[in-house]
Design a protein around this motif. Sequence first.
Motif, PDB file in Angstrom:
ATOM      1  N   LEU A   1       0.833  -1.202   0.000  1.00 63.33           N
ATOM      2  CA  LEU A   1       0.000   0.000   0.000  1.00 63.33           C
ATOM      3  C   LEU A   1       0.870   1.256   0.000  1.00 63.33           C
ATOM      4  O   LEU A   1       0.554   2.231  -0.689  1.00 63.33           O
ATOM      5  N   ALA A   2       1.958   1.231   0.760  1.00 60.98           N
ATOM      6  CA  ALA A   2       2.869   2.387   0.799  1.00 60.98           C
ATOM      7  C   ALA A   2       3.496   2.631  -0.569  1.00 60.98           C
ATOM      8  O   ALA A   2       3.740   3.776  -0.949  1.00 60.98           O
ATOM      9  N   LEU A   3       3.720   1.569  -1.329  1.00 60.74           N
ATOM     10  CA  LEU A   3       4.277   1.717  -2.673  1.00 60.74           C
ATOM     11  C   LEU A   3       3.315   2.423  -3.626  1.00 60.74           C
ATOM     12  O   LEU A   3       3.747   3.030  -4.601  1.00 60.74           O
ATOM     13  N   LEU A   4       2.020   2.342  -3.341  1.00 61.40           N
ATOM     14  CA  LEU A   4       1.036   2.963  -4.220  1.00 61.40           C
ATOM     15  C   LEU A   4       1.145   4.487  -4.229  1.00 61.40           C
ATOM     16  O   LEU A   4       0.837   5.123  -5.233  1.00 61.40           O
ATOM     17  N   ASP A   5       1.570   5.077  -3.105  1.00 57.51           N
ATOM     18  CA  ASP A   5       1.722   6.526  -3.049  1.00 57.51           C
ATOM     19  C   ASP A   5       2.870   6.877  -2.111  1.00 57.51           C
ATOM     20  O   ASP A   5       2.669   7.250  -0.952  1.00 57.51           O
ATOM     21  N   THR A   6       4.079   6.748  -2.636  1.00 50.91           N
ATOM     22  CA  THR A   6       5.264   7.000  -1.816  1.00 50.91           C
ATOM     23  C   THR A   6       5.385   8.466  -1.415  1.00 50.91           C
ATOM     24  O   THR A   6       5.944   8.774  -0.366  1.00 50.91           O
ATOM     25  N   VAL A   7       4.847   9.366  -2.221  1.00 45.54           N
ATOM     26  CA  VAL A   7       4.885  10.793  -1.867  1.00 45.54           C
ATOM     27  C   VAL A   7       4.032  11.035  -0.626  1.00 45.54           C
ATOM     28  O   VAL A   7       4.462  11.719   0.315  1.00 45.54           O
ATOM     29  N   LEU A   8       2.839  10.465  -0.602  1.00 43.43           N
ATOM     30  CA  LEU A   8       1.966  10.617   0.562  1.00 43.43           C
ATOM     31  C   LEU A   8       2.620  10.033   1.814  1.00 43.43           C
ATOM     32  O   LEU A   8       2.563  10.635   2.887  1.00 43.43           O
ATOM     33  N   VAL A   9       3.251   8.874   1.675  1.00 45.70           N
ATOM     34  CA  VAL A   9       3.927   8.242   2.805  1.00 45.70           C
ATOM     35  C   VAL A   9       5.061   9.136   3.290  1.00 45.70           C
ATOM     36  O   VAL A   9       5.236   9.345   4.505  1.00 45.70           O
ATOM     37  N   THR A  10       5.832   9.711   2.373  1.00 39.31           N
ATOM     38  CA  THR A  10       6.925  10.599   2.750  1.00 39.31           C
ATOM     39  C   THR A  10       6.402  11.800   3.523  1.00 39.31           C
ATOM     40  O   THR A  10       6.915  12.141   4.591  1.00 39.31           O
ATOM     41  N   ILE A  11       5.361  12.431   3.005  1.00 41.28           N
ATOM     42  CA  ILE A  11       4.808  13.613   3.662  1.00 41.28           C
ATOM     43  C   ILE A  11       4.250  13.249   5.045  1.00 41.28           C
ATOM     44  O   ILE A  11       4.468  13.971   6.022  1.00 41.28           O
ATOM     45  N   ALA A  12       3.575  12.115   5.136  1.00 42.54           N
ATOM     46  CA  ALA A  12       3.041  11.676   6.431  1.00 42.54           C
ATOM     47  C   ALA A  12       4.170  11.430   7.429  1.00 42.54           C
ATOM     48  O   ALA A  12       4.067  11.809   8.607  1.00 42.54           O
ATOM     49  N   LEU A  13       5.255  10.820   6.972  1.00 42.62           N
ATOM     50  CA  LEU A  13       6.391  10.562   7.861  1.00 42.62           C
ATOM     51  C   LEU A  13       7.051  11.860   8.306  1.00 42.62           C
ATOM     52  O   LEU A  13       7.445  11.992   9.469  1.00 42.62           O
ATOM     53  N   VAL A  14       7.175  12.814   7.406  1.00 37.49           N
ATOM     54  CA  VAL A  14       7.789  14.095   7.759  1.00 37.49           C
ATOM     55  C   VAL A  14       6.907  14.832   8.771  1.00 37.49           C
ATOM     56  O   VAL A  14       7.416  15.401   9.747  1.00 37.49           O
ATOM     57  N   ILE A  15       5.601  14.811   8.566  1.00 33.85           N
ATOM     58  CA  ILE A  15       4.690  15.447   9.524  1.00 33.85           C
ATOM     59  C   ILE A  15       4.774  14.749  10.879  1.00 33.85           C
ATOM     60  O   ILE A  15       4.826  15.406  11.929  1.00 33.85           O
ATOM     61  N   ALA A  16       4.806  13.419  10.870  1.00 39.44           N
ATOM     62  CA  ALA A  16       4.924  12.667  12.126  1.00 39.44           C
ATOM     63  C   ALA A  16       6.228  13.016  12.838  1.00 39.44           C
ATOM     64  O   ALA A  16       6.240  13.207  14.065  1.00 39.44           O
ATOM     65  N   LEU A  17       7.319  13.112  12.093  1.00 39.78           N
ATOM     66  CA  LEU A  17       8.597  13.511  12.685  1.00 39.78           C
ATOM     67  C   LEU A  17       8.482  14.919  13.274  1.00 39.78           C
ATOM     68  O   LEU A  17       8.980  15.178  14.371  1.00 39.78           O
ATOM     69  N   GLY A  18       7.810  15.809  12.560  1.00 35.94           N
ATOM     70  CA  GLY A  18       7.607  17.165  13.067  1.00 35.94           C
ATOM     71  C   GLY A  18       6.839  17.172  14.374  1.00 35.94           C
ATOM     72  O   GLY A  18       7.199  17.890  15.323  1.00 35.94           O
ATOM     73  N   VAL A  19       5.787  16.376  14.462  1.00 34.06           N
ATOM     74  CA  VAL A  19       4.990  16.289  15.690  1.00 34.06           C
ATOM     75  C   VAL A  19       5.854  15.763  16.843  1.00 34.06           C
ATOM     76  O   VAL A  19       5.806  16.297  17.961  1.00 34.06           O
ATOM     77  N   VAL A  20       6.637  14.749  16.568  1.00 34.12           N
ATOM     78  CA  VAL A  20       7.526  14.194  17.601  1.00 34.12           C
ATOM     79  C   VAL A  20       8.513  15.267  18.073  1.00 34.12           C
ATOM     80  O   VAL A  20       8.759  15.416  19.277  1.00 34.12           O
ATOM     81  N   LEU A  21       9.067  16.030  17.149  1.00 34.12           N
ATOM     82  CA  LEU A  21      10.002  17.097  17.524  1.00 34.12           C
ATOM     83  C   LEU A  21       9.311  18.188  18.333  1.00 34.12           C
ATOM     84  O   LEU A  21       9.893  18.729  19.280  1.00 34.12           O
TER      85      LEU A  21
END
Length: 176
Positions: free
Chosen positions: A25-45
């Motif tokens: 499923l992550a392969l279907l939209d790697t851009v969305l996964v990247t953005i979600a991970l960056v936002i999650a990292l931002g929240v953690v920070l």
Amino acid sequence: MEELFAQKWKWFIGLGVVTLILGCLALLDTVLVTIALVIALGVVLIISGFAQIVHACYVKEWKGFLFSALAGVVYLVGGVLLVKGPVIGSLLLTVFLAVCFCFGGVMRIMIALKHKSTGGWGFLMFSGALSVIVGIMLIAQPVTGLWFIGFMVAFDLIFIGAAWIQLGFALKEKAK
């Protein structure tokens, strides 16, 4: 110990199937996964920065107060920037990863060249060269950062899912 887990082989296969599906499923939209991970990292920070600032305020007498408070502010600001601009954040993270790939690759090549008499040095050299190539490709095209991080996560999920499934079937054989 394997005998204990052999009875639970279905759980390993189940974990593998779920992980494999999530990777696909992550392969279907790697851009969305990247953005979600960056936002999650931002929240953690943000959470970490806030916690560090609060901690610094409670230990004002401590000699490390100023550095602790400043580190908290940096985390907080960095987190806010990542949440507000995940696309730019993913590009910056990709450039950082590219530099890490290049540096790590060059170090492995140097280690391999110093240890030619040791078995396995060729694989270490190949690994280093591959890292340098990936790093240079990412530096040359940092826009790939929009899909690269998501792709790497998807790739990892697919392979770890396959590994869990394989382990589950191996445990099934032991359970017989």
